[in-house]
Design an enzyme around this catalytic site. Sequence first.
Site, PDB file in Angstrom:
ATOM      1  CB  CYS A  94     -10.056  -3.617  12.630  1.00 25.62           C
ATOM      2  SG  CYS A  94      -9.529  -3.825  10.907  1.00 25.62           S
ATOM      3  CD  GLU A 102      -6.081  -3.099  12.526  1.00 28.19           C
ATOM      4  OE1 GLU A 102      -5.677  -3.168  11.339  1.00 28.19           O
ATOM      5  OE2 GLU A 102      -6.612  -2.084  12.997  1.00 28.19           O
ATOM      6  CG  HIS A 129      -8.091  -2.260   7.685  1.00 31.12           C
ATOM      7  ND1 HIS A 129      -8.853  -1.428   8.458  1.00 31.12           N
ATOM      8  CD2 HIS A 129      -8.178  -1.762   6.417  1.00 31.12           C
ATOM      9  CE1 HIS A 129      -9.379  -0.483   7.710  1.00 31.12           C
ATOM     10  NE2 HIS A 129      -8.992  -0.673   6.458  1.00 31.12           N
ATOM     11  CB  CYS A 140      -0.950   0.000   1.205  1.00 32.48           C
ATOM     12  SG  CYS A 140      -2.150  -1.341   1.142  1.00 32.48           S
ATOM     13  CE1 TYR A 181      -7.316   6.952   9.090  1.00 38.73           C
ATOM     14  CE2 TYR A 181      -9.457   6.498  10.070  1.00 38.73           C
ATOM     15  CZ  TYR A 181      -8.691   6.788   8.968  1.00 38.73           C
ATOM     16  OH  TYR A 181      -9.266   6.901   7.733  1.00 38.73           O
TER      17      TYR A 181
END
Length: 143
Positions: free
Chosen positions: A100, A71, A69, A25, A118
Amino acid sequence: MNEKQRKLDCRYLQMARIWAKNSYCQRRQVGALIVKNKMIISDGYNGTPMGFENICEDENGLSKPYVLHAEANAITKVARSGNSSEGATLYVTASPCIECAKLIIQSGIVRVVYCEKYRLTDGIDLLQRAGIEVVFVENTECE
């Protein structure tokens, strides 16, 4: 938190940061480790599902909707292995999103340690509501 636990948390977060480098990513690389009884039982990083091209963003630079993701990758990986994450700690480089967080709750993980906040806090809020211990560690604490 005692000094011994803080040092362990820092070491596992440093490993999660290294693991994040496996991600293809471009926007954000996230790594995760699931630790139980001082053993790493699973790991994950954000990316596309198995068999898909290793391109996470579309032509506009936005994450493709099927990107997993870190997690989620770690939790599904431990489930697939037949091991149990019941009572484990999740170390993740970025705070979990709400999707998540739901997986974390259902997987039996009892503690989440992260080092990057975040912009949305709904995942952290849900974890705390579920009684999961959530620990934020400043990156500067682990250098």
